[in-house]
Design a protein around this motif. Structure first.
Motif, PDB file in Angstrom:
ATOM      1  N   GLY A 181     -11.774 -25.629  -1.132  1.00  0.00           N
ATOM      2  CA  GLY A 181     -10.628 -25.250  -1.959  1.00  0.00           C
ATOM      3  C   GLY A 181     -10.219 -26.293  -2.971  1.00  0.00           C
ATOM      4  O   GLY A 181      -9.374 -26.024  -3.830  1.00  0.00           O
ATOM      5  N   ALA A 182     -10.800 -27.489  -2.905  1.00  0.00           N
ATOM      6  CA  ALA A 182     -10.439 -28.540  -3.858  1.00  0.00           C
ATOM      7  C   ALA A 182     -10.997 -28.212  -5.241  1.00  0.00           C
ATOM      8  O   ALA A 182     -12.132 -27.764  -5.378  1.00  0.00           O
ATOM      9  CB  ALA A 182     -10.964 -29.894  -3.387  1.00  0.00           C
ATOM     10  N   SER A 183     -10.186 -28.406  -6.253  1.00  0.00           N
ATOM     11  CA  SER A 183     -10.632 -28.194  -7.629  1.00  0.00           C
ATOM     12  C   SER A 183      -9.883 -29.143  -8.546  1.00  0.00           C
ATOM     13  O   SER A 183      -8.766 -29.567  -8.252  1.00  0.00           O
ATOM     14  CB  SER A 183     -10.427 -26.743  -8.059  1.00  0.00           C
ATOM     15  N   ILE A 184     -10.501 -29.460  -9.658  1.00  0.00           N
ATOM     16  CA  ILE A 184      -9.949 -30.413 -10.616  1.00  0.00           C
ATOM     17  C   ILE A 184      -9.890 -29.742 -11.976  1.00  0.00           C
ATOM     18  O   ILE A 184     -10.897 -29.210 -12.455  1.00  0.00           O
ATOM     19  CB  ILE A 184     -10.809 -31.687 -10.691  1.00  0.00           C
ATOM     20  N   ALA A 185      -8.718 -29.746 -12.598  1.00  0.00           N
ATOM     21  CA  ALA A 185      -8.595 -29.188 -13.944  1.00  0.00           C
ATOM     22  C   ALA A 185      -9.371 -30.069 -14.919  1.00  0.00           C
ATOM     23  O   ALA A 185      -9.292 -31.299 -14.859  1.00  0.00           O
ATOM     24  CB  ALA A 185      -7.125 -29.102 -14.358  1.00  0.00           C
ATOM     25  N   ALA A 186     -10.115 -29.423 -15.807  1.00  0.00           N
ATOM     26  CA  ALA A 186     -10.982 -30.169 -16.719  1.00  0.00           C
ATOM     27  C   ALA A 186     -10.205 -31.089 -17.648  1.00  0.00           C
ATOM     28  O   ALA A 186     -10.757 -32.068 -18.153  1.00  0.00           O
ATOM     29  CB  ALA A 186     -11.837 -29.197 -17.529  1.00  0.00           C
ATOM     30  N   ASP A 187      -8.920 -30.793 -17.863  1.00  0.00           N
ATOM     31  CA  ASP A 187      -8.126 -31.636 -18.748  1.00  0.00           C
ATOM     32  C   ASP A 187      -7.161 -32.555 -17.992  1.00  0.00           C
ATOM     33  O   ASP A 187      -6.264 -33.149 -18.589  1.00  0.00           O
ATOM     34  CB  ASP A 187      -7.338 -30.778 -19.739  1.00  0.00           C
ATOM     35  N   SER A 188      -7.359 -32.673 -16.660  1.00  0.00           N
ATOM     36  CA  SER A 188      -6.460 -33.522 -15.873  1.00  0.00           C
ATOM     37  C   SER A 188      -6.977 -34.954 -15.825  1.00  0.00           C
ATOM     38  O   SER A 188      -8.141 -35.236 -16.135  1.00  0.00           O
ATOM     39  CB  SER A 188      -6.326 -32.979 -14.449  1.00  0.00           C
ATOM     40  N   ASP A 189      -6.102 -35.845 -15.399  1.00  0.00           N
ATOM     41  CA  ASP A 189      -6.470 -37.254 -15.307  1.00  0.00           C
ATOM     42  C   ASP A 189      -7.475 -37.513 -14.187  1.00  0.00           C
ATOM     43  O   ASP A 189      -8.121 -38.561 -14.147  1.00  0.00           O
ATOM     44  CB  ASP A 189      -5.198 -38.094 -15.089  1.00  0.00           C
ATOM     45  N   LEU A 190      -7.639 -36.548 -13.275  1.00  0.00           N
ATOM     46  CA  LEU A 190      -8.559 -36.734 -12.150  1.00  0.00           C
ATOM     47  C   LEU A 190     -10.024 -36.744 -12.581  1.00  0.00           C
ATOM     48  O   LEU A 190     -10.891 -37.139 -11.795  1.00  0.00           O
ATOM     49  CB  LEU A 190      -8.343 -35.642 -11.108  1.00  0.00           C
ATOM     50  N   VAL A 191     -10.310 -36.326 -13.803  1.00  0.00           N
ATOM     51  CA  VAL A 191     -11.710 -36.352 -14.249  1.00  0.00           C
ATOM     52  C   VAL A 191     -12.222 -37.786 -14.363  1.00  0.00           C
ATOM     53  O   VAL A 191     -13.428 -37.995 -14.515  1.00  0.00           O
ATOM     54  CB  VAL A 191     -11.904 -35.623 -15.602  1.00  0.00           C
TER      55      VAL A 191
END
Length: 265
Positions: free
Chosen positions: A185-195
């Protein structure tokens, strides 16, 4: 312009203009705004039938005020819908070790947030860092490679590429909640700082892998070609630093459910 302004006190609506006033349309309205202005103007004129007489004279100033009151401001309302965020979804993870082209292993320097590439001698293999490589599904139709994140096994430390001054740098960063990077279920928004934790894994040939930053494309994880025990760093593809690694996997887990064997009867 002189005229007599007479108003009825009955308050009843009448389709006729007040006595002494007439309304003439010189040409057909060309737009809905003009039609609306015309209707409002007529209603304002007729509305005087409910007013108390103020004066027997209808002056130019009165007509001007009525006409100004009839102006209708056209307000355009545009509903802006934000496009859905691009989500980079976790698909699994693999335990692995990494060595560079010179067969140097990665170790963590005590009290440091850096990894060094070191030529380990016999009996010192235990010093090398064991990594967990999380893999992700990037929804973009074309990406440079498989999207991955690299963390030190058994810790909350992940390799991170972040801008510091003019150039991006590589270091370890503690992640308070690992579930934002890994797990079903983990996902990262492409425009977030987590990239900043994500890299494109590009495999070329047998055991030849490069790791390019997702946040800063064309910047690669690299080691010093000549000197031993130097920290990993980011460099451009045109740099003379070594950018090729060998990644050896040990075991893999994924978001897919495990199927347990049925007990024998």
């Amino acid at each position: 312009m002189e005229s007599v302004r007479k108003c009825s006190g009955s308050g009843a609506w009448s389709p006729k203009m007040p006595k002494g006033l007439d309304f003439e349309i010189s040409h057909h309205p060309l737009s809905m705004k003009q039609v609306a202005n015309l209707i409002v103007a007529m209603e304002r004129f007729k509305g005087c039938s409910s007013e108390t007489p103020i004066s027997s004279e209808f002056r130019d100033e009165d007509m001007l005020n009525i006409m100004l009151d009839c102006l209708v401001e056209e307000e355009m309302v545009t509903l802006l819908e934000s496009p859905p965020q691009v989500q980079i979804s976790w698909t699994g993870e693999q335990q692995c070790t990494i060595t560079d082209q010179e067969k140097r292993s990665l170790i963590r320097v005590p009290n440091s947030m850096q990894l060094h590439a070191v030529m380990l001698q016999g009996g010192s293999e235990a010093k090398k860092v064991l990594l967990t490589m999380s893999t992700y599904l990037h929804p973009a139709p074309s990406v440079p490679g498989r999207t991955v994140a690299l963390g030190i096994r058994g810790t909350n430390l992940y390799l991170c590429c972040r801008k510091d001054g003019a150039e991006p740098i590589l270091h370890l960063e503690a992640v308070a909640d690992k579930s934002v990077l890994s797990g079903a279920g983990a996902s990262i928004a492409a425009d977030s700082d987590l990239v900043r934790f994500l890299f494109y894994r590009q495999d070329t040939g047998v055991n030849n892998t490069t790791l390019m930053s997702v946040a800063y494309q064309n910047w690669y994880i690299s080691t010093d070609e000549r000197q031993d025990n130097r920290p990993l760093a980011m460099c451009l593809q045109t740099s003379s630093r070594s950018q090729t690694f060998s990644i050896r996997g040990e075991e893999r887990s994924s978001a897919a459910p495990r199927v347990e064997a049925a007990p024998e009867a």
